[in-house]
Design a protein around this motif. Structure first.
Motif, PDB file in Angstrom:
ATOM      1  N   ASP A 108      21.231 -38.814  88.125  1.00  0.00           N
ATOM      2  CA  ASP A 108      22.371 -39.122  88.995  1.00  0.00           C
ATOM      3  C   ASP A 108      21.864 -39.729  90.307  1.00  0.00           C
ATOM      4  N   GLN A 113      36.628 -32.635  82.539  1.00  0.00           N
ATOM      5  CA  GLN A 113      35.277 -33.191  82.332  1.00  0.00           C
ATOM      6  C   GLN A 113      34.621 -32.509  81.119  1.00  0.00           C
ATOM      7  N   TYR A 144      30.079 -39.498  96.530  1.00  0.00           N
ATOM      8  CA  TYR A 144      29.846 -38.139  96.002  1.00  0.00           C
ATOM      9  C   TYR A 144      28.982 -37.369  96.993  1.00  0.00           C
ATOM     10  N   GLY A 193      24.553 -40.103  84.946  1.00  0.00           N
ATOM     11  CA  GLY A 193      25.597 -39.761  85.916  1.00  0.00           C
ATOM     12  C   GLY A 193      26.036 -38.326  85.673  1.00  0.00           C
ATOM     13  N   ILE A 209      29.655 -39.365  81.298  1.00  0.00           N
ATOM     14  CA  ILE A 209      31.072 -39.052  81.500  1.00  0.00           C
ATOM     15  C   ILE A 209      31.517 -39.564  82.867  1.00  0.00           C
ATOM     16  N   TYR A 241      33.548 -30.489  92.166  1.00  0.00           N
ATOM     17  CA  TYR A 241      33.123 -30.471  90.773  1.00  0.00           C
ATOM     18  C   TYR A 241      32.661 -29.103  90.300  1.00  0.00           C
ATOM     19  N   ASP A 253      19.073 -44.253  90.133  1.00  0.00           N
ATOM     20  CA  ASP A 253      20.195 -45.189  90.032  1.00  0.00           C
ATOM     21  C   ASP A 253      20.149 -45.854  88.658  1.00  0.00           C
ATOM     22  N   MET A 254      21.174 -45.633  87.847  1.00  0.00           N
ATOM     23  CA  MET A 254      21.148 -46.198  86.485  1.00  0.00           C
ATOM     24  C   MET A 254      21.091 -47.728  86.508  1.00  0.00           C
TER      25      MET A 254
HETATM   26  C1  LIG Z   1      33.044 -38.717  88.180  1.00  0.00           C
HETATM   27  S1  LIG Z   1      31.432 -38.132  88.463  1.00  0.00           S
HETATM   28  C2  LIG Z   1      31.109 -37.386  86.898  1.00  0.00           C
HETATM   29  C3  LIG Z   1      29.983 -36.401  86.917  1.00  0.00           C
HETATM   30  C4  LIG Z   1      29.699 -35.739  85.571  1.00  0.00           C
HETATM   31  N1  LIG Z   1      29.363 -36.712  84.553  1.00  0.00           N
HETATM   32  C5  LIG Z   1      30.865 -34.895  85.140  1.00  0.00           C
HETATM   33  O1  LIG Z   1      31.495 -35.224  84.129  1.00  0.00           O
HETATM   34  O2  LIG Z   1      31.160 -33.928  85.803  1.00  0.00           O
HETATM   35  C6  LIG Z   1      30.504 -39.646  88.391  1.00  0.00           C
HETATM   36  C7  LIG Z   1      29.017 -39.444  88.630  1.00  0.00           C
HETATM   37  O3  LIG Z   1      28.352 -40.692  88.399  1.00  0.00           O
HETATM   38  C8  LIG Z   1      27.310 -40.799  89.335  1.00  0.00           C
HETATM   39  N2  LIG Z   1      26.910 -42.191  89.497  1.00  0.00           N
HETATM   40  C9  LIG Z   1      27.665 -43.224  89.933  1.00  0.00           C
HETATM   41  N3  LIG Z   1      26.931 -44.342  89.992  1.00  0.00           N
HETATM   42  C10 LIG Z   1      25.679 -44.019  89.576  1.00  0.00           C
HETATM   43  C11 LIG Z   1      24.464 -44.752  89.428  1.00  0.00           C
HETATM   44  N4  LIG Z   1      24.395 -46.031  89.748  1.00  0.00           N
HETATM   45  N5  LIG Z   1      23.383 -44.114  88.925  1.00  0.00           N
HETATM   46  C12 LIG Z   1      23.448 -42.795  88.611  1.00  0.00           C
HETATM   47  N6  LIG Z   1      24.558 -42.044  88.770  1.00  0.00           N
HETATM   48  C13 LIG Z   1      25.665 -42.647  89.231  1.00  0.00           C
HETATM   49  C14 LIG Z   1      27.924 -40.205  90.606  1.00  0.00           C
HETATM   50  O4  LIG Z   1      26.965 -39.863  91.567  1.00  0.00           O
HETATM   51  C15 LIG Z   1      28.691 -39.030  90.044  1.00  0.00           C
HETATM   52  O5  LIG Z   1      27.925 -37.853  90.030  1.00  0.00           O
END
Ligand SMILES: C[S@@+](CC[C@H](N)C(=O)[O-])C[C@H]1O[C@@H](n2cnc3c(N)ncnc32)[C@H](O)[C@@H]1O
Length: 282
Positions: free
Chosen positions: A82, A36, A18, A61, A122, A26, A104-105
């Motif tokens: 995020d 989304q 990303y 996220g 999401i 996005y 980082d989750m």
């Molecule tokens: C498909 S995007 C969706 C973004 C948002 N939820 C939306 O619906 O527009 C996935 C998001 O998850 C985040 N993400 C992935 N792994 C993550 C982690 N370990 N901790 C936090 N965020 C994470 C990415 O950086 C990205 O912004």
């Protein structure tokens, strides 16, 4: 790509995948925004929040804040976390109403216990199934995520996590770690018969074993239950790895007695003492 309604292909760590270009999509791709936003709307619906009462929600996220926009429209307050700074930059440019943190989750939810009235996520949690670094263990990262999320949520609240599992093993791993962390609930699959519209929502309950919400577009002859995979912590604790009741437990004794009754054998009636452990005698 997640926004096109298909699961995202795994292309390296999320904080690199990303990047600025992906983050731009996005905020600019109207089809992606629409999908989304629809999923965010459904997730908030599944949270079952009290009506006409602003709540405090966590968006895991959160990306560029598309789900956050819907949460704000509904009159709630939110914090988004995020791992991608590029996604959060876009969220800030879009002047979203929620507070944003770069985190980082997989390292856990860094908030005080019981702070949130609910959580949505999401298209993000499936990323935890990947081991992007040598030190990454997906089961451990998932467990850390779920156990700290459980603690950050108020009792009686819910977490609704829309995700794109790559296969049934991922789905099992995710739900097993959620259960281990103390959640009850299960998977609600909307539009299960459509390749494009099918969506997985992991509905997690904190401290209550409520009924799972009904899936959308799941009308089928063999009953609605087929679109829901429910798990209840209390019950699973009394089952072993093969799904059988643990030997000598109340369930095990009841099942054995039932079997013997079916075989026409004489069996003592069930009482409140059935399957109860005797105190040791000295
Ligand atoms: C498909 S995007 C969706 C973004 C948002 N939820 C939306 O619906 O527009 C996935 C998001 O998850 C985040 N993400 C992935 N792994 C993550 C982690 N370990 N901790 C936090 N965020 C994470 C990415 O950086 C990205 O912004």
């Amino acid at each position: 790509m997640a926004g096109s309604g298909r699961r995202p292909e795994h292309r390296g760590p999320p904080e690199l995948f990303y990047d600025k270009a992906e983050a731009r999509k996005y905020s600019q791709n109207s089809r992606m925004i629409e999908i989304q936003s629809q999923m965010s709307e459904r997730a908030v619906e599944l949270l079952g929040l009290p009506e006409d009462q602003p709540c405090f929600l966590l968006d895991v996220g959160c990306g560029s804040g598309l789900s956050g926009d819907y949460i704000s429209e509904e009159g709630h307050h939110w914090v988004g976390m995020d791992i991608s700074s590029a996604m959060l930059d876009v969220a800030m440019e879009r002047e979203v109403e929620g507070d944003l943190i770069l985190a980082d989750m997989g390292q856990g939810i860094p908030f005080r216990p019981g702070m949130f009235d609910g959580c949505v996520s999401i298209s993000a949690v499936q990323w935890l199934c990947n081991a992007d670094k040598k030190t990454h263990s997906p089961p451990k990262r998932l467990y850390r995520f779920f156990s700290t999320l459980y603690s950050a949520l108020a009792r009686g609240s819910r977490a609704i996590l829309q995700l794109y599992p790559e296969n049934s093993e991922q789905l099992e791993l995710i739900t097993a770690q959620a259960m281990k962390a103390g959640f009850t609930g299960g998977m609600v699959v909307d539009y299960p018969n459509s390749t494009k519209a099918k969506k997985f929502f992991l509905c997690l309950f904190v401290g209550t074993a409520g009924a799972l919400p009904k899936a959308l577009g799941a009308e089928c002859a063999d009953g609605e239950e087929s679109q829901q995979a429910k798990f209840i912590n209390e019950r699973t604790r009394f089952r072993n790895a093969k799904g059988k009741s643990v030997k000598k437990s109340r369930d095990w004794v009841s099942e054995k007695k039932e079997r013997r009754r079916r075989q026409g054998k004489e069996v003592r009636a069930d009482t409140r003492y059935t399957g109860r452990k005797r105190r040791p005698r000295f």
